[in-house]
Design an enzyme around this catalytic site. Structure first.
Site, PDB file in Angstrom:
ATOM      1  N   HIS A 522     -53.023   6.869   6.814  1.00 42.80           N
ATOM      2  CA  HIS A 522     -51.897   7.707   6.404  1.00 42.80           C
ATOM      3  C   HIS A 522     -50.805   7.732   7.476  1.00 42.80           C
ATOM      4  CE1 HIS A 522     -54.797  10.116   3.565  1.00 42.80           C
ATOM      5  NE2 HIS A 522     -54.658   8.858   3.229  1.00 42.80           N
TER       6      HIS A 522
HETATM    7  C1  LIG Z   1     -56.410   1.013   2.934  1.00 46.10           C
HETATM    8  C2  LIG Z   1     -55.543   2.180   2.572  1.00 46.10           C
HETATM    9  C3  LIG Z   1     -56.099   3.243   1.859  1.00 46.10           C
HETATM   10  C4  LIG Z   1     -55.310   4.346   1.527  1.00 46.10           C
HETATM   11  N1  LIG Z   1     -55.817   5.312   0.716  1.00 46.10           N
HETATM   12  C5  LIG Z   1     -54.976   6.254   0.201  1.00 46.10           C
HETATM   13  C6  LIG Z   1     -55.411   7.144  -0.815  1.00 46.10           C
HETATM   14  O1  LIG Z   1     -56.536   7.084  -1.318  1.00 46.10           O
HETATM   15  N2  LIG Z   1     -54.520   8.087  -1.254  1.00 46.10           N
HETATM   16  C7  LIG Z   1     -53.260   8.182  -0.758  1.00 46.10           C
HETATM   17  O2  LIG Z   1     -52.523   9.068  -1.189  1.00 46.10           O
HETATM   18  N3  LIG Z   1     -52.828   7.346   0.198  1.00 46.10           N
HETATM   19  C8  LIG Z   1     -53.642   6.363   0.664  1.00 46.10           C
HETATM   20  N4  LIG Z   1     -53.177   5.483   1.601  1.00 46.10           N
HETATM   21  C9  LIG Z   1     -51.823   5.688   2.158  1.00 46.10           C
HETATM   22  C10 LIG Z   1     -50.705   5.281   1.209  1.00 46.10           C
HETATM   23  O3  LIG Z   1     -51.095   4.169   0.433  1.00 46.10           O
HETATM   24  C11 LIG Z   1     -49.450   4.966   2.037  1.00 46.10           C
HETATM   25  O4  LIG Z   1     -49.129   6.081   2.834  1.00 46.10           O
HETATM   26  C12 LIG Z   1     -48.242   4.650   1.163  1.00 46.10           C
HETATM   27  O5  LIG Z   1     -48.597   3.690   0.203  1.00 46.10           O
HETATM   28  C13 LIG Z   1     -47.079   4.147   2.016  1.00 46.10           C
HETATM   29  O6  LIG Z   1     -45.987   3.858   1.166  1.00 46.10           O
HETATM   30  P1  LIG Z   1     -44.640   3.215   1.736  1.00 46.10           P
HETATM   31  O7  LIG Z   1     -43.726   3.069   0.556  1.00 46.10           O
HETATM   32  O8  LIG Z   1     -44.179   3.977   2.906  1.00 46.10           O
HETATM   33  O9  LIG Z   1     -45.073   1.768   2.269  1.00 46.10           O
HETATM   34  P2  LIG Z   1     -45.768   0.569   1.475  1.00 46.10           P
HETATM   35  O10 LIG Z   1     -46.338   1.017   0.191  1.00 46.10           O
HETATM   36  O11 LIG Z   1     -46.696  -0.098   2.430  1.00 46.10           O
HETATM   37  O12 LIG Z   1     -44.563  -0.393   1.104  1.00 46.10           O
HETATM   38  C14 LIG Z   1     -43.900  -1.212   2.013  1.00 46.10           C
HETATM   39  C15 LIG Z   1     -43.617  -2.534   1.312  1.00 46.10           C
HETATM   40  O13 LIG Z   1     -42.617  -3.239   2.023  1.00 46.10           O
HETATM   41  C16 LIG Z   1     -42.971  -4.595   2.117  1.00 46.10           C
HETATM   42  N5  LIG Z   1     -42.282  -5.122   3.303  1.00 46.10           N
HETATM   43  C17 LIG Z   1     -42.471  -4.754   4.593  1.00 46.10           C
HETATM   44  N6  LIG Z   1     -41.640  -5.455   5.394  1.00 46.10           N
HETATM   45  C18 LIG Z   1     -40.906  -6.264   4.592  1.00 46.10           C
HETATM   46  C19 LIG Z   1     -39.886  -7.223   4.835  1.00 46.10           C
HETATM   47  N7  LIG Z   1     -39.451  -7.499   6.082  1.00 46.10           N
HETATM   48  N8  LIG Z   1     -39.355  -7.900   3.779  1.00 46.10           N
HETATM   49  C20 LIG Z   1     -39.790  -7.651   2.515  1.00 46.10           C
HETATM   50  N9  LIG Z   1     -40.766  -6.746   2.239  1.00 46.10           N
HETATM   51  C21 LIG Z   1     -41.308  -6.059   3.266  1.00 46.10           C
HETATM   52  C22 LIG Z   1     -44.476  -4.569   2.216  1.00 46.10           C
HETATM   53  O14 LIG Z   1     -45.043  -5.822   1.856  1.00 46.10           O
HETATM   54  C23 LIG Z   1     -44.832  -3.446   1.255  1.00 46.10           C
HETATM   55  O15 LIG Z   1     -45.017  -3.899  -0.057  1.00 46.10           O
HETATM   56  C24 LIG Z   1     -53.951   4.385   1.954  1.00 46.10           C
HETATM   57  C25 LIG Z   1     -53.398   3.324   2.654  1.00 46.10           C
HETATM   58  C26 LIG Z   1     -54.169   2.211   2.961  1.00 46.10           C
HETATM   59  C27 LIG Z   1     -53.542   1.065   3.709  1.00 46.10           C
END
Ligand SMILES: Cc1cc2nc3c(=O)[nH]c(=O)nc-3n(C[C@H](O)[C@H](O)[C@H](O)COP(=O)(O)OP(=O)(O)OC[C@H]3O[C@@H](n4cnc5c(N)ncnc54)[C@H](O)[C@@H]3O)c2cc1C
Ligand SMILES: *[C@@H]1O[C@H](CO)[C@@H](O)[C@H](O)[C@H]1NC(C)=O
Ligand SMILES: *[C@@H]1O[C@H](CO)[C@@H](O)[C@H](O)[C@H]1NC(C)=O
Length: 587
Positions: A522
């Site tokens: 997280h």
């Molecule tokens: C293994 C795991 C288990 C988890 N379990 C839970 C759970 O059960 N419940 C819960 O609520 N949360 C859970 N989480 C946490 C939650 O999934 C994350 O906090 C949330 O998804 C983050 O969202 P975000 O939009 O900030 O980033 P992300 O969803 O990671 O999105 C970022 C995106 O940007 C892309 N990206 C990055 N850099 C570039 C670039 N230079 N060019 C193009 N694309 C790029 C990446 O490929 C990715 O697709 C978990 C996370 C993980 C990793």
């Protein structure tokens, strides 16, 4: 693996995260890789199976023009990026650039049972889970696939605690949240991706154990963050099929949106702002975002540019968004100069205020069979106390008997491991992010400084004691009993660290916290709200540039963040549509 080297057990909540040892997964069925085919040569939409609602407008980056214009360019098709893009596409031309592939290309993402496999079946450039290790040595992961981390995560879905929306105080952002719109946005998300889970023996026992341990009242099934014990929603449906933020793209207006996969953004195009150069110039703006440079899977460069009134929005996650700002010359001046990056905008807080919630857990081999389960039940003991969650995983291990007695067996032995977890909320301890290279495909380096603030350690100590209370509850009796039927702690067959022998010894429990600290994934921050972005998620000092994702959080929302990250994508999208209508009422 510390104490019991004969059991080389591959198990999620032990093997991936513990500092205690660094067990390597060596199980034949986990190591055998799914061969992924390279779609770069395909002209036209990617065919995913089953056809996803977004297949018609999702293409490999190689088929995109060398240069094109859009109203909004969203960097990262992740947990926030997908709902944001779907929302803005209602009336604007949208480009989503996602560095990973489409979820349908990776069979292990399809269901709950692939969770562990996804996390261990990784490589440096293509796997949907990209592993990284923080300076503390804690193994961690982030999504690299359409849907982002929501396409690889454990699926628990729960809304934020009410104080998250308090603005500066206990809140996670400085935004002036419109709570009606927040609720509408959660509901929009939930229509597509939130399901009521079916509780089986182990999770039901955890629920009962939490109630016995005093985590009351019982709140039944709810997506709300309420003190007590509850069953939360899941992004896995009743068939165990995963839904992710990518599913929200089916709400997009297909004529207005293009999603490029295997499109890695390397740089934001920034122009200096000259005072008086535009009617809407605000005195503090020094640069304006005009587009991005991205590379496809064949290494070819493309430029996407914004049309007048358009914007670049970073939704690249807590590692990706601050990394891209730094690579584009937005960050601390001296730091950028040390890397030879031309400074576009001095911004001291980019990459600072990085947080990861410490997780500590105990795992044991239950005395009765249990099903695979990811998080379904959560205990919320109070506003400021650690949360308790649980999982159970059927995992393979190599027999300790040497191959003299056995053939090199193709069928490993299977055991189930039950895990009780506590997660420190917040946290208060903070760290930072820095570049490892000038290549956007590489992980930046992060340091979280777990337990550098005493209040985090105190909450962990209380949380670990609560794990002990749950483990020793009546409801857990049949699960914790040892091989020879001895009940209680002595008989419990721990895998990995056992609970401290003297649970009333603060120092011993604190030592357990530090020694076994790991992650619940997280992690957040890096473009912290109030430091890097303002109340509208705009990068301060820059025009036409926002960050909308978990990198803006100062605390992890609720027990688990993904519901709030998705809500935020929808919410900011609705606000931006409103803003634009107000600015150009006749457009
Ligand atoms: C293994 C795991 C288990 C988890 N379990 C839970 C759970 O059960 N419940 C819960 O609520 N949360 C859970 N989480 C946490 C939650 O999934 C994350 O906090 C949330 O998804 C983050 O969202 P975000 O939009 O900030 O980033 P992300 O969803 O990671 O999105 C970022 C995106 O940007 C892309 N990206 C990055 N850099 C570039 C670039 N230079 N060019 C193009 N694309 C790029 C990446 O490929 C990715 O697709 C978990 C996370 C993980 C990793
Ligand atoms: C939003 O939802 C919460 C939880 O259901 C509720 O308590 C609150 O009153 C709602 N707020 C608004 C403004 O609708
Ligand atoms: C457990 O720790 C407490 C507090 O440090 C101490 O008072 C007590 O004597 C210890 N008990 C045992 C059995 O060591």
């Amino acid at each position: 693996m510390g104490t019991k080297p004969s059991l080389s057990i591959a198990l999620l909540f032990l093997a991936l995260p513990s500092l205690e040892g660094k067990p390597r997964l060596r199980s034949p069925w986990l190591v055998s890789r799914s061969r992924r085919w390279f779609l770069g040569f395909l002209i036209g939409p990617i065919v995913v199976s089953p056809p996803a609602g977004y297949a018609g407008f999702t293409c490999d980056a190689t088929v995109f023009p060398k240069e094109a214009e859009y109203d909004y360019i969203i960097v990262g098709g992740g947990t926030a990026g997908c709902p944001l893009a779907a929302t803005l596409s209602e009336s604007h031309r949208i480009l989503v650039l996602e560095r990973g592939g489409a979820p349908g290309e990776f069979p292990s993402l399809a269901g709950q049972d692939g969770f562990l496999r996804t996390l261990v079946d990784t490589d440096a450039r293509d796997s949907p889970a990209q592993p990284f290790t923080s300076d503390e040595g804690v193994p961690n992961a982030r999504g690299r696939v359409l849907g982002g981390s929501s396409a690889i995560n454990a699926g628990f879905y729960s809304r934020a605690h009410p104080s998250f929306f308090d603005g500066g105080g206990a809140g996670g952002t400085v935004a002036a949240w419109n709570m009606g719109l927040v609720n509408e946005s959660y509901e929009w998300v939930e229509r597509a991706v939130a399901f009521r889970p079916v509780l089986r023996g182990w999770q039901a026992a955890v629920r009962d154990g939490l109630l016995e341990a005093g985590v009351t009242p019982y709140n039944g099934f709810t997506v709300e963050h309420v003190v007590g014990t509850k069953i939360g929603a899941a992004t896995f449906d009743s068939h165990g099929r995963r839904h992710s933020a990518a599913d929200l793209l089916r709400f997009a207006n297909p004529t207005n949106i293009k999603v490029a996969v295997r499109a890695t953004v390397h740089r934001i195009l920034l122009n200096p702002v000259l005072p008086g150069s535009s009617g809407r110039w605000r005195p503090k703006e020094q640069v304006t975002a005009a587009g991005v440079v991205y590379r496809d899977g064949l290494g070819r460069h493309h430029r996407a540019k914004t049309r007048p009134g358009g914007e670049v929005i970073l939704s690249a996650g807590a590692l990706g968004s601050p990394q891209l700002l730094l690579l584009s010359g937005i960050g601390p001046r001296r730091y950028l100069s040390a890397w030879g990056i031309p400074v576009a905008l001095h911004h001291p807080s980019v990459g600072r205020h990085m947080y990861d919630n410490p997780r500590n857990s105990i795992s044991f081999i239950p005395a009765v069979p249990v099903d695979n389960s990811l998080i379904q039940v959560v205990g919320i003991p109070g506003a400021d106390a650690s949360f308790v969650e649980a999982a159970s995983n059927i995992v393979p291990f190599h027999s300790p008997a040497p191959p003299v007695f056995l053939h090199q067996s193709a069928s490993p032995l299977f055991v189930t491991v039950a895990t009780l977890i506590e997660k420190v909320p917040g946290p208060a301890s903070e760290g930072s992010l820095r570049l490892a290279s000038l290549d956007a495909r590489d992980n930046p380096l992060v340091r979280f400084n777990y337990f550098s603030r005493p209040e985090d350690l105190a909450r962990c100590v209380a949380g670990v004691r609560r794990l002990g209370d749950v483990l020793h509850s009546r409801s857990m009796k049949e699960f914790r009993a040892g091989a020879r039927g001895r009940a209680g702690r002595r008989g419990t067959r721990f895998v990995g660290p056992a609970l401290p022998a003297n649970m009333s010894d603060d120092a011993a429990v604190a030592a357990f916290c530090r020694r076994t600290v790991s992650t619940l994934w997280h992690y957040h921050g890096g473009c912290a709200s109030g430091k890097v972005v303002d109340a509208d998620f705009r990068v301060t000092g820059a025009a036409a540039l926002r960050v909308v994702d978990g990198s803006t959080f100062r605390v992890s929302p609720g027990t688990n963040p993904q519901a709030t990250v998705m809500m935020m994508g929808r919410y900011v999208g609705l606000k931006m549509l409103q803003e634009r209508r107000n600015r150009w009422p006749h457009a």
